[in-house]
Write an enzyme that holds these catalytic residues in place. Structure first.
Site, PDB file in Angstrom:
ATOM      1  N   GLN A 175      66.198 -14.919  92.795  1.00  0.00           N
ATOM      2  CA  GLN A 175      64.367 -14.750  92.761  1.00  0.00           C
ATOM      3  C   GLN A 175      64.044 -15.628  93.977  1.00  0.00           C
ATOM      4  O   GLN A 175      64.906 -15.918  95.023  1.00  0.00           O
ATOM      5  CB  GLN A 175      64.978 -17.038  91.508  1.00  0.00           C
ATOM      6  CG  GLN A 175      65.330 -16.884  90.759  1.00  0.00           C
ATOM      7  CD  GLN A 175      64.326 -15.796  89.462  1.00  0.00           C
ATOM      8  OE1 GLN A 175      63.084 -15.834  89.592  1.00  0.00           O
ATOM      9  NE2 GLN A 175      64.464 -15.247  88.162  1.00  0.00           N
TER      10      GLN A 175
ATOM     11  N   CYS B  92      45.251  -8.023 102.173  1.00  0.00           N
ATOM     12  CA  CYS B  92      46.853  -7.787 102.285  1.00  0.00           C
ATOM     13  C   CYS B  92      47.541  -7.826 100.319  1.00  0.00           C
ATOM     14  O   CYS B  92      46.768  -8.967  99.665  1.00  0.00           O
ATOM     15  CB  CYS B  92      47.588  -8.889 102.352  1.00  0.00           C
ATOM     16  SG  CYS B  92      49.396  -8.924 102.110  1.00  0.00           S
TER      17      CYS B  92
ATOM     18  N   GLU C 145      76.059  -6.032  83.696  1.00  0.00           N
ATOM     19  CA  GLU C 145      74.765  -5.831  85.282  1.00  0.00           C
ATOM     20  C   GLU C 145      74.915  -4.774  85.110  1.00  0.00           C
ATOM     21  O   GLU C 145      76.375  -4.079  85.195  1.00  0.00           O
ATOM     22  CB  GLU C 145      75.265  -6.309  86.443  1.00  0.00           C
ATOM     23  CG  GLU C 145      74.442  -6.177  87.465  1.00  0.00           C
ATOM     24  CD  GLU C 145      73.213  -7.206  87.225  1.00  0.00           C
ATOM     25  OE1 GLU C 145      72.181  -5.504  87.584  1.00  0.00           O
ATOM     26  OE2 GLU C 145      72.491  -7.862  86.492  1.00  0.00           O
TER      27      GLU C 145
ATOM     28  N   CYS D 205      60.083 -12.691  83.292  1.00  0.00           N
ATOM     29  CA  CYS D 205      59.465 -12.405  84.428  1.00  0.00           C
ATOM     30  C   CYS D 205      58.064 -11.695  84.330  1.00  0.00           C
ATOM     31  O   CYS D 205      56.553 -11.284  84.771  1.00  0.00           O
ATOM     32  CB  CYS D 205      60.478 -11.934  86.011  1.00  0.00           C
ATOM     33  SG  CYS D 205      60.441 -10.006  85.369  1.00  0.00           S
TER      34      CYS D 205
END
Length: 381
Positions: free
Chosen positions: A222, A78, A272, A339
């Site tokens: 998240q 996977c 945003e 991230c």
């Protein structure tokens, strides 16, 4: 060397960004999956380019003390996890090494900080993207492939126990799991676990502290159930907002950091690119002002002065232009939530050129069984 070749034994070198270890075979650089630094392994070549090759470890001749039995029977097949063979504590250490290397190489920062492991390691994911394999069954794509690997009995080990594939009976919510090959999004929210089609316009509710947040089922939130709380605490501790200060929340999503800043008494502007997220942010944090649009261009419409700035860009990072525009607002502190360690390091390099220094950088292991991590940097003049 050709794809499919079996080579070795090969002594594996250090971990690098992307979750691979580096090795060499007959002078060729090979990026190796499913191995650990210093192990002696046999490799199956999966890809060859002019500059490097990729390979999977298929036999371990000398194992690291940090190698463990994978908790999932699909490990190695996977594509959802690449660190199942690594003891959880050492997963965090590998991420620390990667973050330190990227900071030094791309930003010239000698960092000796820590990556904090955030529990739980298993059962932590509240958002996952599955693929239907038909008959109500779900799977995940193989690494760098469109092939779908059916979930093991009992569901994916890194998914929350409330995720639909873990529940008894057929995995269905908001309609069926779809025909074979259809993607579905698994979400765990305040309403429970559910599956949604990628085009669904459904909205779910999450909570950070005492404030509820409505978020699109297919929008950004998240993945780790504890991440919003952990990252919000880190940002607020680093910025130390004071009542009456002006704050920008850039790449603000549905307004999580804006909400915390408002609750601290700040006057907040959020930007945003996703218009649906902005619509939700306006309802989630009505005390703040939100605008939809490209962050660099929209910043020009915001006040010319800010005391605090939060940056939470996508994986590509904020970029030189945004870092420059933020610097021009002369904030007393910037919190950068990353991230991707390479993007963080590049942007910290741009910030250094503008006279900013990271007073604190902390990594957070919020992606157990994978190479991914989050980091929060606090920048000051």
């Amino acid at each position: 060397m050709q794809p499919g070749d079996l080579i070795g034994p090969v002594r594996v070198g250090p971990i690098v960004h992307g979750g691979h270890c580096v090795a060499r075979w007959e002078g060729q650089v090979v990026f190796v999956r499913h191995a650990l630094p210093d192990e002696l392994v046999d490799l199956r070549v999966t890809e060859v380019t002019r500059r490097f090759a990729r390979a999977d470890a298929v036999a371990v001749r000398e194992a690291s003390e940090h190698r463990v039995r994978p908790p999932c029977p699909n490990a190695g097949v996977c594509g959802g996890c690449d660190f199942q063979h690594v003891a959880p504590a050492f997963q965090t250490e590998l991420k620390r090494r990667v973050l330190a290397e990227q900071l030094q190489r791309l930003a010239g920062i000698d960092w000796d900080g820590e990556v904090e492991q955030v529990p739980p390691v298993l059962g932590s994911r509240c958002r996952m993207r599955f693929v239907s394999v038909g008959d109500g069954r779900l799977g995940l794509r193989a690494h760098r492939s469109h092939a779908v690997i059916p979930l093991p009995e009992g569901g994916c080990p890194i998914a929350s126990a409330a995720m639909p594939p873990h529940l008894a009976g057929p995995a269905e919510a908001s309609g069926s799991a779809g025909e074979g090959g259809d993607e579905v999004v698994g979400v765990v929210s305040r309403e429970g676990g559910a599956l949604f089609a990628p085009g669904s316009d459904a909205v779910v509710t999450q909570r950070v502290g005492e404030r509820p947040f409505r978020v699109a089922a297919n929008g950004f939130w998240q993945a780790h159930i504890a991440a919003p709380e952990v990252l919000t605490r880190a940002v607020m501790a680093g910025l130390e907002p004071q009542p009456g200060e002006r704050a920008f929340d850039l790449f603000c999503g549905v307004g999580v950091f804006a909400g915390a800043l408002v609750d601290a008494g700040c006057r907040v502007w959020g930007v945003e690119g996703n218009r649906r997220a902005v619509e939700l942010a306006r309802g989630n944090v009505p005390e703040a002002s939100f605008q939809a649009g490209d962050v660099e261009r929209t910043l020009r419409r915001l006040p010319g002065r800010a005391d605090l700035v939060v940056l939470d860009p996508p994986r590509a990072g904020a970029g030189r232009a945004v870092m420059g525009a933020v610097s021009q607002r002369r904030p007393r502190a910037i919190a950068y939530v990353a991230c991707d360690p390479a993007a963080l390091a590049r942007d910290l390099g741009y910030a250094a050129e503008l006279g900013w220094q990271a007073s604190r950088i902390v990594g957070y292991d919020l992606f157990g069984m994978t190479h991914h991590l989050e980091a929060v940097a606090i920048l000051r003049r």
